[in-house]
Write a protein that holds these residues in place. Sequence first.
Motif, short mmCIF file in Angstrom:
data_model
loop_
_atom_site.label_atom_id
_atom_site.label_comp_id
_atom_site.label_asym_id
_atom_site.label_seq_id
_atom_site.Cartn_x
_atom_site.Cartn_y
_atom_site.Cartn_z
N GLY A 598 0.93 -0.96 -0.11
CA GLY A 598 -0.11 -0.21 0.17
C GLY A 598 0.50 1.57 0.18
N SER A 620 0.05 -2.28 -5.39
CA SER A 620 -1.18 -2.96 -4.69
C SER A 620 -2.32 -1.96 -4.16
CB SER A 620 -0.95 -3.78 -3.16
OG SER A 620 -1.54 -4.27 -2.73
N ASP A 621 -2.95 -1.85 -3.42
CA ASP A 621 -3.66 -0.50 -3.13
C ASP A 621 -3.18 1.02 -2.76
OD1 ASP A 621 -5.39 -2.78 -2.80
OD2 ASP A 621 -5.00 -3.28 -1.05
N VAL A 624 -3.62 1.64 2.75
CA VAL A 624 -4.49 0.15 3.51
C VAL A 624 -3.95 0.71 4.63
CG1 VAL A 624 -3.58 -2.02 4.23
CG2 VAL A 624 -3.06 -1.26 1.76
N ASN A 641 -3.45 2.59 -9.16
CA ASN A 641 -2.66 1.79 -8.45
C ASN A 641 -3.73 0.81 -8.49
OD1 ASN A 641 -1.71 3.31 -6.00
ND2 ASN A 641 -3.34 4.02 -6.18
N GLY A 643 -4.42 -2.17 -7.10
CA GLY A 643 -5.17 -3.10 -5.93
C GLY A 643 -6.50 -2.02 -5.66
N CYS A 644 -7.06 -1.87 -4.59
CA CYS A 644 -8.11 -0.81 -4.41
C CYS A 644 -7.13 0.67 -4.27
CB CYS A 644 -8.72 -1.48 -2.96
SG CYS A 644 -9.38 -3.37 -3.22
N TRP A 647 -8.21 0.34 0.90
CA TRP A 647 -8.50 -1.23 1.40
C TRP A 647 -8.50 -0.46 3.13
CZ3 TRP A 647 -6.23 -5.03 4.75
CH2 TRP A 647 -6.82 -5.91 5.23
N ASN A 664 -8.61 3.02 -10.34
CA ASN A 664 -7.95 1.94 -9.41
C ASN A 664 -8.40 0.81 -10.34
OD1 ASN A 664 -6.31 3.55 -6.92
ND2 ASN A 664 -8.19 4.29 -6.82
N HIS A 683 -2.27 -9.05 2.12
CA HIS A 683 -1.93 -7.48 2.79
C HIS A 683 -1.68 -8.02 4.43
CE1 HIS A 683 -4.22 -4.63 0.21
NE2 HIS A 683 -4.76 -5.92 0.20
#
Length: 950
Positions: A598, A620-621, A624, A641, A643-644, A647, A664, A683
Amino acid sequence: METGGLPLELWRMILAYLHLPDLGRCSLVCRAWYELILSLDSTRWRQLCLGCTECRHPNWPNQPDVEPESWREAFKQHYLASKTWTKNALDLESSICFSLFRRKKERRTLSVGPGHEFDSLGSALAMASLYDRIVLFPGVYEEQGEIILKVPVEIVGQGKLGEVALLASIDQHCSTTRVCNLVFMPAWFSPIMYKTTSGHIQFDNCNFENGHIQVHGPGTCQVKFCTFKNTHVFLHNVPLCMLENCEFVGSENNCVTVEGHPSADKNWAYKYLLGLIKSSPIFLPAEDHDFLMSLDLESRDQAWSPRTCDIVIEGSQSPTSPVCSSPKPGSKEAEVGSDGERVAQTPDSSDGGLSPSGEDEDDEQLTYRLSYQVQGPRPVLGGSFLGPPLPGASIQLPSCLVLNSLHQELQKDKEAMALASSVQGCLIRKCLFRDGKGGVFVCSYGRAKMEGNVFRNLTYAVRCIHNSKIVMLRNDIYRCRASGIFLRLEGGGLIAGNNIYHNAEAGVDIRKKSNPLILCNQIHHGLRSGIVVLGNGKGVIRNNQIFSNKEAGIYILYHGNPIVSGNHIFKGRAAGIAVNENGKGLITENVIRENQWGGVDIRRGGVPILRSNLICFGYSDGVVVGDEGKGLIEGNTIYANKGCGVWMMSSSLPHVTSNHVSYNGLYGVAVFSQKDGEFPGGHGAQENFSEDGDAILWEAELEKEDDPLRRPITVALVEANSINHNGASGIFVQSIEALQVVANVIHANGDRGITIVQSSQLTRVANNSISCNRQSGVKVEFQCKVELRGNGIYDNRGHGIITKGDGTAVVENDIIGNRGSGLQLLPRSDTKVLKNRIHSFRAYGIAVRGRVKALVQENIIFQGKTNKTIFQQITNNRECIMQNNKFLVFKKKSDTWRLVNPPARPHLENSLRGSSAAHSGHKVTAMATRITARVEGGYHSNRSIFCTIL
């Protein structure tokens, strides 16, 4: 100048044979001769400088292959410095002034060695007078007792360095001494090779092996071109000392220890050393650009401004409005599945809007126009990242996000400039520390300044503890076996312009109320974190490049509370910034990009303020928030990004407000109930950082601090964000705890606007604008407790709302213009539908599928397509109660419907409270104020329908 016809090259060749005094006399003849003497820089002046036995190459030991800018200037600086030790000759008592002048004029040279006047240093000193010169000829001299220096003398070794070795313990009791060209080793009875408690000592071109040197204030020292092998230099309460161009090798402890506050009682040499320092070249950096690394982010020209989108579909195009893609021939919409969701397969448009027409409407000229405003938050960071990322394109930050040089930062910060210019205690300049335990240890109110040094292959480079202060400018610190710079117990100062890399622990470690200013450094390729702040450590971390570290770029834990602003944190193999174990911190206006984990990772009681950062292009995110994470996440741009965007674990309590979350790869905001490490993206929590293995002992030393910026939050809150163009749902909820989703714009996401698959406690979704998402606006799964109130749900590709929820309340929403039904109630749902305004062009206003327990009351349901009914219900469903609803159908051309009482939702004026009210200018709005429909003929007329939502 009369040259007699000789060319300048020949004159230079002739003058190259002159010695220093003759060169000085020639330079006084006239200006032409003076300029001619100056032109000998790379020839005679270089030869004189390198041939001097009292000094070495001007850039030794760090860059001996790099020539100085001027050999003459380097020789001049050394020559003047070598005379410093005699400066007090004129300051002695006037009663002996005549005698001093006579002795200085008739200065004696005493020779020590086999076949010379004296056979030992002690015997020569017994006969020496003021400022005499004692020359030691090649050999080894071992003194059997301590030598007491009672008169100022100069002790010089004859020949090459290494030919004269002195095994002695010298205690200086006189005002000044100079030692040159000797190899010092300790005597058999003491490890102390040299000690002074009040006078000034000058060492030039000496080697020290396996012993100690001690200088006590008000004593001072000047050391140049010396090598220290396993030798410890101890400076106690010194007002000013200089160590220049020295090499420290193989120390079993600290190479240099600076202890105690600089003495207020200064000796005679203090002002001369201070003048020498101020007159010599310093390392305060001028404007430079090599410090800035090229960054591969592409600037985009769009500004942070309210955004208005007009979508015209199958009708005349507005001059300022983009037209959505019309369906390709043969494209079909998937049939309604078992859960009642409509999956659109028509190509996407630039804003997520889609024509409500299909193949079965070829004969119906349906025009549908949607105009709405998306006004997102305005991060402090410049530049705009509203457009989609361009694959493979070179990416560059806008100019407002490029880091300032150290010179620019010092010009802006007068306090930092004062620190950088200060000289107090010990000055260490252009030295090499290598292959030992410790570099410089500053303790007990000590003061030290380090410029242009190299620290390598040590256990640590610099330790600063017990209210001490350090100033570090332009040093290289690398391959340390522990942390590069270590501050604890209220240590502080300025750490600026350094290159800190390849260290086994943190590049900079801040603990126990230490509060440094860390400015414009490069901290990279560390085997752990770039900077760690823990144990109530503080500090200002500004304008640094922190990249390619194995753990977090900045790691804050155990009540660490730094101010982190304006840094570029990128390409780390873990998180960009990790806040853990009750860490705090004000994290503002940083660029956090391309990190493996993250961009910002908050866990286990971390409670930072994360404001106005650009968090982008992570693998990744973006952000996080793990187990028990808290904090305020406000005004950030979270962009592209993989990922999310954000998150969150359901056991965390962050306040996520006024962020721009876009493009994202997965969800915009995701709330999961899994524990750390269970999410497929991986994560995992980071390891606890504790260099001394005493992590569990920190809590006993911590002080609680009340921070007025952090208001208590008992429910996780997602408020006033712009969440758009993300790859999956805008907001995904799988939570076992309460959650509030308030006043967000959720627009043009790749799946649903909001998906709620688990909600054991109440999830409140209020006053959001949910528009143009690829599937439904909101979907609520089985056994979820959800309240949907005051939302505007417009122009989504699927249904407006799909619910299987157990205890869902759909109250006072505007559900307008969605491609599927306005509201779908699926089997086993228990839903209250109260006071909504619902309209769908293509399907039913409300569709009930299967056995549903529902109360549908006091809603206004507008007519949809002419061949569809307003309401669809399975027969014999007695648990679905409908009462006091208003159904509006087309009867004649003049029918006009307006959303005026109340006006179109969402209504944001009263929805924000507390600190969020201050950001009323950043609210996200989507307004639909009027529905106008004209139909010629009857309800089933195939004539065109004109509908506008403005």
